[in-house]
Motif scaffolding. Structure first.
Motif, PDB file in Angstrom:
ATOM      1  N   ASP A 119       7.669  -2.415  15.322  1.00 53.19           N
ATOM      2  CA  ASP A 119       8.342  -1.144  15.003  1.00 53.19           C
ATOM      3  C   ASP A 119       8.291  -0.858  13.502  1.00 53.19           C
ATOM      4  OD1 ASP A 119       8.924  -0.854  17.686  1.00 53.19           O
ATOM      5  OD2 ASP A 119      11.057  -1.382  17.479  1.00 53.19           O
ATOM      6  N   ILE A 120       8.440  -1.898  12.703  1.00 53.23           N
ATOM      7  CA  ILE A 120       8.359  -1.735  11.246  1.00 53.23           C
ATOM      8  C   ILE A 120       6.978  -1.200  10.871  1.00 53.23           C
ATOM      9  CG2 ILE A 120       8.256  -2.970   9.035  1.00 53.23           C
ATOM     10  CD1 ILE A 120      10.484  -4.818  10.171  1.00 53.23           C
ATOM     11  N   LEU A 121       5.938  -1.793  11.436  1.00 56.36           N
ATOM     12  CA  LEU A 121       4.573  -1.336  11.130  1.00 56.36           C
ATOM     13  C   LEU A 121       4.389   0.128  11.538  1.00 56.36           C
ATOM     14  CD1 LEU A 121       2.543  -4.503  12.103  1.00 56.36           C
ATOM     15  CD2 LEU A 121       2.729  -3.490   9.815  1.00 56.36           C
ATOM     16  N   GLY A 122       4.927   0.500  12.685  1.00 55.98           N
ATOM     17  CA  GLY A 122       4.844   1.890  13.122  1.00 55.98           C
ATOM     18  C   GLY A 122       5.587   2.829  12.191  1.00 55.98           C
ATOM     19  N   ASN A 123       6.743   2.395  11.716  1.00 54.11           N
ATOM     20  CA  ASN A 123       7.515   3.216  10.795  1.00 54.11           C
ATOM     21  C   ASN A 123       6.866   3.301   9.415  1.00 54.11           C
ATOM     22  OD1 ASN A 123      10.204   4.305  11.897  1.00 54.11           O
ATOM     23  ND2 ASN A 123      10.077   2.252  12.757  1.00 54.11           N
ATOM     24  N   ILE A 124       6.209   2.241   8.993  1.00 59.01           N
ATOM     25  CA  ILE A 124       5.460   2.292   7.732  1.00 59.01           C
ATOM     26  C   ILE A 124       4.368   3.353   7.843  1.00 59.01           C
ATOM     27  CG2 ILE A 124       3.871   1.043   6.211  1.00 59.01           C
ATOM     28  CD1 ILE A 124       5.504  -1.522   6.882  1.00 59.01           C
ATOM     29  N   THR A 125       3.689   3.378   8.980  1.00 55.14           N
ATOM     30  CA  THR A 125       2.655   4.383   9.218  1.00 55.14           C
ATOM     31  C   THR A 125       3.248   5.789   9.181  1.00 55.14           C
ATOM     32  OG1 THR A 125       1.372   2.821  10.539  1.00 55.14           O
ATOM     33  CG2 THR A 125       0.884   5.155  10.849  1.00 55.14           C
ATOM     34  N   LEU A 143       0.824  -1.209   0.000  1.00 53.01           N
ATOM     35  CA  LEU A 143       0.000   0.000   0.000  1.00 53.01           C
ATOM     36  C   LEU A 143       0.857   1.257   0.000  1.00 53.01           C
ATOM     37  CD1 LEU A 143      -2.768  -1.114   2.520  1.00 53.01           C
ATOM     38  CD2 LEU A 143      -2.983  -0.860   0.031  1.00 53.01           C
ATOM     39  N   LEU A 144       1.984   1.214   0.707  1.00 50.15           N
ATOM     40  CA  LEU A 144       2.887   2.366   0.732  1.00 50.15           C
ATOM     41  C   LEU A 144       3.494   2.611  -0.644  1.00 50.15           C
ATOM     42  CD1 LEU A 144       4.196   4.580   2.429  1.00 50.15           C
ATOM     43  CD2 LEU A 144       5.995   2.930   3.038  1.00 50.15           C
ATOM     44  N   GLU A 150      12.357  -0.477  -2.981  1.00 47.36           N
ATOM     45  CA  GLU A 150      13.439  -1.350  -2.523  1.00 47.36           C
ATOM     46  C   GLU A 150      13.155  -1.883  -1.113  1.00 47.36           C
ATOM     47  OE1 GLU A 150      16.884   1.154  -2.921  1.00 47.36           O
ATOM     48  OE2 GLU A 150      16.967   0.874  -5.095  1.00 47.36           O
ATOM     49  N   LEU A 151      12.618  -1.019  -0.253  1.00 47.67           N
ATOM     50  CA  LEU A 151      12.290  -1.464   1.102  1.00 47.67           C
ATOM     51  C   LEU A 151      11.165  -2.492   1.092  1.00 47.67           C
ATOM     52  CD1 LEU A 151      12.586   1.853   3.143  1.00 47.67           C
ATOM     53  CD2 LEU A 151      14.091  -0.146   3.236  1.00 47.67           C
ATOM     54  N   ALA A 152      10.228  -2.348   0.168  1.00 47.87           N
ATOM     55  CA  ALA A 152       9.156  -3.341   0.047  1.00 47.87           C
ATOM     56  C   ALA A 152       9.751  -4.701  -0.328  1.00 47.87           C
ATOM     57  CB  ALA A 152       8.133  -2.899  -0.989  1.00 47.87           C
ATOM     58  N   VAL A 188       5.941   6.781   7.534  1.00 44.71           N
ATOM     59  CA  VAL A 188       6.266   7.118   6.140  1.00 44.71           C
ATOM     60  C   VAL A 188       4.994   7.468   5.381  1.00 44.71           C
ATOM     61  CG1 VAL A 188       7.223   6.279   3.954  1.00 44.71           C
ATOM     62  CG2 VAL A 188       8.376   5.724   6.107  1.00 44.71           C
ATOM     63  N   SER A 189       3.952   6.699   5.612  1.00 42.68           N
ATOM     64  CA  SER A 189       2.676   6.965   4.954  1.00 42.68           C
ATOM     65  C   SER A 189       2.148   8.352   5.322  1.00 42.68           C
ATOM     66  CB  SER A 189       1.663   5.885   5.343  1.00 42.68           C
ATOM     67  OG  SER A 189       0.417   6.121   4.747  1.00 42.68           O
TER      68      SER A 189
END
Length: 118
Positions: free
Chosen positions: A76-82, A33-34, A54-56, A84-85
């Motif tokens: 933490d990854i999920l929080g950081n994805i949020t 989604l990002l 690349e991160l995906a 960035v979004s």
């Protein structure tokens, strides 16, 4: 009593395994989604778009782990994805452009840490 404990442990471990794979599934979906959201950024963000793609791909390399610390990093990854979004949303509405770079750097760090756990 021994059978009851076996059944209890069996279901508990199965539930824990499902939660772990659930986190990884959420990471993969969130990264997809990002990537889609980043496509809406203008050409000023071409480098960031490339980094997100690349991160995906890197996030797709994360394998399930029994370590407790891996679950913490996945959260933490999920929080950081949020983050960035949200930074992308801000940039799309004319906000702070440097926030995207900062949030991406944090996401890259935590994905690298999680991949290193294997």
């Amino acid at each position: 009593m021994g059978i009851a404990n076996f059944v209890k442990n069996f279901f508990y471990k199965s539930k824990r395994k499902n939660q772990k794979s659930g986190l990884l599934d959420r990471i993969h979906i969130s990264m997809e989604l990002l990537v889609q959201k980043s496509e809406n950024l203008n050409s000023q963000f071409n480098e960031e778009k490339k980094q997100i793609e690349e991160l995906a791909l890197e996030a797709g390399k994360i394998v399930s782990s029994d370590e407790i610390f891996s679950a913490k990093l996945e959260q933490d990854i999920l929080g950081n994805i949020t983050a960035v979004s949200s930074a992308c949303d801000s940039a799309l509405s004319g906000g702070n452009n440097s926030a995207v770079k900062e949030a991406l750097a944090s996401l890259k760090t935590v994905i690298s840490q999680r991949i290193a756990l294997k």
